[in-house]
Design a protein around this motif. Structure first.
Motif, short mmCIF file in Angstrom:
data_model
loop_
_atom_site.label_atom_id
_atom_site.label_comp_id
_atom_site.label_asym_id
_atom_site.label_seq_id
_atom_site.Cartn_x
_atom_site.Cartn_y
_atom_site.Cartn_z
N GLN A 204 -8.64 1.73 7.82
CA GLN A 204 -8.22 2.78 8.76
C GLN A 204 -6.71 2.84 8.89
O GLN A 204 -6.12 3.93 8.98
CB GLN A 204 -8.84 2.51 10.13
N THR A 205 -6.06 1.68 8.88
CA THR A 205 -4.61 1.63 8.99
C THR A 205 -3.95 2.34 7.81
O THR A 205 -3.06 3.19 7.99
CB THR A 205 -4.13 0.17 9.03
N ILE A 206 -4.39 2.01 6.59
CA ILE A 206 -3.79 2.60 5.41
C ILE A 206 -4.11 4.09 5.32
O ILE A 206 -3.26 4.90 4.94
CB ILE A 206 -4.25 1.86 4.14
N LEU A 207 -5.32 4.47 5.70
CA LEU A 207 -5.68 5.89 5.69
C LEU A 207 -4.81 6.67 6.66
O LEU A 207 -4.32 7.76 6.34
CB LEU A 207 -7.15 6.05 6.04
N ALA A 208 -4.59 6.12 7.86
CA ALA A 208 -3.76 6.81 8.86
C ALA A 208 -2.33 6.98 8.34
O ALA A 208 -1.70 8.04 8.53
CB ALA A 208 -3.76 6.03 10.17
N ASP B 19 3.88 -9.15 -4.92
CA ASP B 19 3.03 -8.10 -5.48
C ASP B 19 3.64 -7.63 -6.80
O ASP B 19 4.79 -7.21 -6.85
CB ASP B 19 2.94 -6.95 -4.47
N ALA B 20 2.86 -7.69 -7.88
CA ALA B 20 3.37 -7.31 -9.20
C ALA B 20 3.37 -5.80 -9.42
O ALA B 20 4.02 -5.31 -10.34
CB ALA B 20 2.55 -7.98 -10.29
N LEU C 1 -7.44 -0.24 -4.66
CA LEU C 1 -8.36 -1.35 -4.48
C LEU C 1 -8.31 -1.79 -3.02
O LEU C 1 -7.22 -2.00 -2.46
CB LEU C 1 -7.99 -2.51 -5.39
N MET C 2 -9.47 -1.92 -2.40
CA MET C 2 -9.53 -2.24 -0.98
C MET C 2 -10.39 -3.49 -0.79
O MET C 2 -11.61 -3.45 -0.93
CB MET C 2 -10.11 -1.07 -0.19
N PRO C 3 -9.75 -4.62 -0.47
CA PRO C 3 -10.49 -5.88 -0.35
C PRO C 3 -11.50 -5.86 0.79
O PRO C 3 -11.20 -5.40 1.89
CB PRO C 3 -9.38 -6.92 -0.10
N ASP C 4 -12.70 -6.33 0.48
CA ASP C 4 -13.78 -6.42 1.46
C ASP C 4 -14.02 -5.10 2.18
O ASP C 4 -14.33 -5.05 3.37
CB ASP C 4 -13.49 -7.52 2.49
N GLY C 5 -13.89 -4.02 1.43
CA GLY C 5 -14.14 -2.71 2.01
C GLY C 5 -13.13 -2.31 3.07
O GLY C 5 -13.36 -1.35 3.82
N PHE D 169 0.83 -1.21 0.00
CA PHE D 169 0.00 0.00 0.00
C PHE D 169 0.86 1.26 0.00
O PHE D 169 0.56 2.24 -0.68
CB PHE D 169 -0.94 0.00 1.21
N MET D 170 1.95 1.25 0.78
CA MET D 170 2.80 2.43 0.87
C MET D 170 3.42 2.78 -0.48
O MET D 170 3.49 3.95 -0.85
CB MET D 170 3.90 2.20 1.91
N ARG D 171 3.88 1.77 -1.21
CA ARG D 171 4.48 2.09 -2.52
C ARG D 171 3.46 2.73 -3.43
O ARG D 171 3.78 3.71 -4.15
CB ARG D 171 5.05 0.82 -3.16
#
Length: 382
Positions: A233-237, A315-316, A184-188, A172-174
């Motif tokens: 929430q983790t990725i948003l923070a 991760d490709a 894209l966010m799996p299962d919301g 996610f950070m990259r």
């Protein structure tokens, strides 16, 4: 005390060693010598800790009050230390509660929040590595039962933060650092997982050292204090710690697993009541501060593109494919909106009379429930 640390050059080890030195202990580190992170002035023993044959010569004639095993082959290490230590703190893994979420030992509804008594993976056909970890814990604890030395086992979840070895956040950070504004966010992004910031994990180890009577013969789950944040929430923070705003496009969990790899899956939650009550554990670094520091570390220390870290992730980083998936998902969501012609009209369940004796009616209550539903965290449907 004289303390031997086996391993200790990874993410949490240097913090544990510094904490031991700060407490006045004399510390010796036993490791391969391949990695030499900055450490206080302590004795180093270099040997391959994978094998009893290489451990025996370097431990000959040595005696330590305590040892902390931060390396995977704990059974071999525990056997080699027999007669040479008074107590052992051994680091294990907590993910193996969930080697098989439908394990019948959990009961009819499957896995839930795991405490130290929850079923641990022991079926080699279903989870080969987990069964080995389970057998290792049993073998190490057998030394405690035999009176060879006191044993404490700490079960770590995924460790995150600077120097991360398990790079669960990098995918996610990259994307955020590459300027992607829609992920894209799996299962919301509703997945919940217990993790431990590296400083907090090190703090747990030091607490076990500080409280030998309370830790003797015990197994403890280690994780950041609850409540856990969802994946979204983790990725948003972390994004906001870098001054970035992102939105999420909901996708099925299996699709997220295919894109981001094994970090996506079912909930993995740990009950840490025991370590908090017995050893007084509390986070040294609060959750949002830990996530912000982690995000800044990834920004300043990005791994090599296509290198070892990204190969571990699998991760490709195929952004063209992801754009096609996003367009398809948003188009499908729009089509679903067209198909869902029946609009739900909820009504408040209680009476809100305007005059005495007035009964409940939909007309009088529906207007209290007419706020349109919005997905949290800018989760887009169309």
């Amino acid at each position: 005390m004289d303390v031997l640390v086996i391993g200790g050059t990874g993410q949490t080890g240097p913090l544990v060693i510094q904490g031991l030195v700060d407490r006045g202990h004399a510390v010796t580190i036993l490791h391969s010598g391949r990695h030499e992170p900055p450490l206080p002035p302590i004795e180093h023993i270099h040997a391959d800790v994978h094998f009893a044959e290489t451990l025996a010569p370097v431990l000959e004639g040595r005696r330590f009050d305590a040892a902390i095993c931060m390396y995977g082959r704990a059974q071999i290490i525990a056997d080699a230390l027999n007669g040479k230590i008074g107590r052992l703190i051994s680091i294990s893994g907590a993910r193996y509660y969930y080697g098989r979420p439908d394990d019948p030992r959990w009961g009819p509804i499957g896995a839930w929040v795991a405490d130290e008594q929850s079923p641990f993976s022991d079926d080699a056909e279903l989870d080969r590595l987990g069964s080995r970890v389970f057998a290792t814990e049993q073998a190490v604890m057998a030394h405690h039962a035999a009176g060879d030395f006191d044993v404490t086992i700490l079960r770590f979840p995924g460790i995150y933060g600077p120097g991360s070895i398990l790079p669960a956040d990098w995918g996610f950070m990259r994307r955020i650092l590459d300027g992607r504004t829609s992920l894209l966010m799996p299962d919301g992004g509703l997945m919940l997982r217990s993790r431990a910031y590296r400083d907090n994990a090190a703090h747990a180890v030091l607490l076990a050292m500080d409280h030998p009577d309370a830790a003797r013969g015990e197994v403890f789950n280690v994780a950041d204090d609850p409540p856990e944040l969802s994946l979204a929430q983790t990725i948003l923070a972390m994004a906001r710690a870098l001054g970035r705003e992102i939105d999420f496009v909901d996708c099925p969990g299996w699709l997220g697993h295919r894109i981001y790899g094994g970090q996506i899956g079912f909930h993995r939650l740990l009950d840490t009541t025991k370590i908090r009550q017995r050893l007084g554990y509390r986070d040294k670094v609060p959750l949002l501060d830990a996530l912000a520091e982690s995000a800044r570390w990834w920004r300043d220390n990005p791994p090599e593109r296509g290198g070892e870290v990204e190969q571990k992730l699998g991760d490709a980083f195929d952004y063209a494919m992801e754009d096609r998936l996003i367009a398809h998902l948003l188009g499908s969501a729009a089509s679903l909106d067209e198909l869902a012609v029946h609009v739900t009209e909820s009504a408040h369940p209680f009476r809100h009379p305007k005059r005495e004796g007035e009964v409940w009616t939909r007309d009088s209550s529906a207007k209290l429930m007419n706020t349109p539903f919005r997905y949290p965290y800018a989760l887009r449907r169309a």
